[in-house]
Design a protein around this motif. Sequence first.
Motif, PDB file in Angstrom:
ATOM      1  N   ALA A  46       0.811  -1.206   0.000  1.00 28.19           N
ATOM      2  CA  ALA A  46       0.000   0.000   0.000  1.00 28.19           C
ATOM      3  C   ALA A  46       0.852   1.266   0.000  1.00 28.19           C
ATOM      4  CB  ALA A  46      -0.927   0.008   1.218  1.00 28.19           C
ATOM      5  N   PHE A  47       2.114   1.166   0.386  1.00 33.04           N
ATOM      6  CA  PHE A  47       2.973   2.347   0.442  1.00 33.04           C
ATOM      7  C   PHE A  47       3.690   2.621  -0.876  1.00 33.04           C
ATOM      8  CE2 PHE A  47       4.741  -1.190   2.929  1.00 33.04           C
ATOM      9  CZ  PHE A  47       5.868  -1.521   2.189  1.00 33.04           C
ATOM     10  N   GLY A  48       3.234   1.985  -1.983  1.00 31.88           N
ATOM     11  CA  GLY A  48       3.715   2.346  -3.308  1.00 31.88           C
ATOM     12  C   GLY A  48       4.868   1.531  -3.850  1.00 31.88           C
ATOM     13  N   ILE A  49       5.075   0.324  -3.343  1.00 33.09           N
ATOM     14  CA  ILE A  49       6.173  -0.519  -3.813  1.00 33.09           C
ATOM     15  C   ILE A  49       5.629  -1.876  -4.241  1.00 33.09           C
ATOM     16  CG2 ILE A  49       8.302  -1.719  -3.133  1.00 33.09           C
ATOM     17  CD1 ILE A  49       8.902   0.509  -1.244  1.00 33.09           C
ATOM     18  N   VAL A  50       6.155  -2.386  -5.342  1.00 31.54           N
ATOM     19  CA  VAL A  50       5.908  -3.758  -5.761  1.00 31.54           C
ATOM     20  C   VAL A  50       7.272  -4.441  -5.767  1.00 31.54           C
ATOM     21  CG1 VAL A  50       5.114  -5.291  -7.595  1.00 31.54           C
ATOM     22  CG2 VAL A  50       3.916  -3.128  -7.162  1.00 31.54           C
ATOM     23  N   ILE A  51       7.371  -5.576  -5.067  1.00 25.47           N
ATOM     24  CA  ILE A  51       8.625  -6.313  -4.993  1.00 25.47           C
ATOM     25  C   ILE A  51       8.388  -7.720  -5.508  1.00 25.47           C
ATOM     26  CG2 ILE A  51      10.441  -7.197  -3.475  1.00 25.47           C
ATOM     27  CD1 ILE A  51       9.654  -4.959  -1.483  1.00 25.47           C
ATOM     28  N   GLU A  52       9.161  -8.117  -6.503  1.00 26.20           N
ATOM     29  CA  GLU A  52       9.138  -9.492  -6.984  1.00 26.20           C
ATOM     30  C   GLU A  52      10.369 -10.183  -6.429  1.00 26.20           C
ATOM     31  OE1 GLU A  52       8.332 -10.402 -11.088  1.00 26.20           O
ATOM     32  OE2 GLU A  52       7.349  -8.461 -11.360  1.00 26.20           O
ATOM     33  N   LEU A  53      10.150 -11.322  -5.781  1.00 20.44           N
ATOM     34  CA  LEU A  53      11.239 -12.078  -5.174  1.00 20.44           C
ATOM     35  C   LEU A  53      11.417 -13.411  -5.863  1.00 20.44           C
ATOM     36  CD1 LEU A  53      10.296 -11.560  -1.429  1.00 20.44           C
ATOM     37  CD2 LEU A  53      12.206 -10.513  -2.632  1.00 20.44           C
ATOM     38  N   GLU A  54      12.650 -13.748  -6.190  1.00 20.93           N
ATOM     39  CA  GLU A  54      12.942 -15.087  -6.677  1.00 20.93           C
ATOM     40  C   GLU A  54      12.487 -16.090  -5.630  1.00 20.93           C
ATOM     41  OE1 GLU A  54      16.859 -15.577  -9.270  1.00 20.93           O
ATOM     42  OE2 GLU A  54      17.249 -15.026  -7.206  1.00 20.93           O
ATOM     43  N   ALA A  55      12.243 -17.310  -6.059  1.00 20.97           N
ATOM     44  CA  ALA A  55      11.762 -18.347  -5.146  1.00 20.97           C
ATOM     45  C   ALA A  55      12.689 -18.532  -3.954  1.00 20.97           C
ATOM     46  CB  ALA A  55      11.588 -19.667  -5.891  1.00 20.97           C
ATOM     47  N   ALA A  56      13.987 -18.396  -4.115  1.00 22.13           N
ATOM     48  CA  ALA A  56      14.933 -18.642  -3.034  1.00 22.13           C
ATOM     49  C   ALA A  56      15.357 -17.368  -2.302  1.00 22.13           C
ATOM     50  CB  ALA A  56      16.170 -19.348  -3.581  1.00 22.13           C
ATOM     51  N   ALA A  57      14.788 -16.234  -2.634  1.00 22.90           N
ATOM     52  CA  ALA A  57      15.201 -14.973  -2.018  1.00 22.90           C
ATOM     53  C   ALA A  57      14.841 -14.946  -0.536  1.00 22.90           C
ATOM     54  CB  ALA A  57      14.552 -13.795  -2.733  1.00 22.90           C
ATOM     55  N   GLN A  58      15.682 -14.280   0.228  1.00 23.52           N
ATOM     56  CA  GLN A  58      15.473 -14.115   1.665  1.00 23.52           C
ATOM     57  C   GLN A  58      15.448 -12.626   1.971  1.00 23.52           C
ATOM     58  OE1 GLN A  58      18.667 -16.256   3.484  1.00 23.52           O
ATOM     59  NE2 GLN A  58      17.992 -18.215   2.680  1.00 23.52           N
ATOM     60  N   MET A  59      14.262 -12.126   2.310  1.00 20.05           N
ATOM     61  CA  MET A  59      14.075 -10.694   2.521  1.00 20.05           C
ATOM     62  C   MET A  59      13.338 -10.456   3.830  1.00 20.05           C
ATOM     63  SD  MET A  59      12.183  -7.915   0.054  1.00 20.05           S
ATOM     64  CE  MET A  59      13.621  -7.451  -0.911  1.00 20.05           C
ATOM     65  N   GLY A  60      13.686  -9.390   4.527  1.00 21.85           N
ATOM     66  CA  GLY A  60      13.002  -9.012   5.756  1.00 21.85           C
ATOM     67  C   GLY A  60      12.765  -7.514   5.781  1.00 21.85           C
ATOM     68  N   PHE A  61      11.689  -7.111   6.430  1.00 20.14           N
ATOM     69  CA  PHE A  61      11.332  -5.700   6.542  1.00 20.14           C
ATOM     70  C   PHE A  61      11.622  -5.223   7.959  1.00 20.14           C
ATOM     71  CE2 PHE A  61       9.124  -4.949   2.548  1.00 20.14           C
ATOM     72  CZ  PHE A  61       8.989  -6.239   2.085  1.00 20.14           C
TER      73      PHE A  61
END
Length: 172
Positions: A46-61
């Motif tokens: 909702a804050f204006g970002i679209v993130i596409e992650l590879e299947a193995a990606a490791q991301m944290g907010f």
Amino acid sequence: MTLIRSLMALVVLACFAGAAGAQTQVPQNCDVTTASDPDRQVLTCAFGIVIELEAAAQMGFSDPSSDSAPEIIDLEGGAALIEVEPGTARPQIRTPHAIAAVRGTVYVVDVTPEKTSVFVVRGEVSVAQLDAGGDPLLLTAGDGVDVGPGLTPGVQRWADERAEALLARFAR
């Protein structure tokens, strides 16, 4: 409705993570879908970002329970394609090697144990080597940089083959 949407997002994320190994914390104001060919997660926030992650990606907010845009997004491994609407949230993408600062753009960050690569599809991204001091590099469309131990980061115009191979990981 927000609770139901959050629970559905967690179920989708849990199913996808179990199948593909992704390790992603999802903010409560992001919807999660999956895409295939190749497999990836798509977070529309909702804050204006679209993130596409590879299947193995490791991301944290930085604070997934908050309604506001995160200031820092940690990408520990794999690749993420980030689309930011101009004039919206401007979080930094932090990797083990670098920090990429959003400037309203479309770009890819790819993290391996050896290095972080950043490629700009559209707009501008500022990239600084983590813990190295010095001035950040400004990348524009078609530019890329590799940051890591033993590398001297410099803005480079990426060859079409390298850019196309990276973008193919996101069906682009």
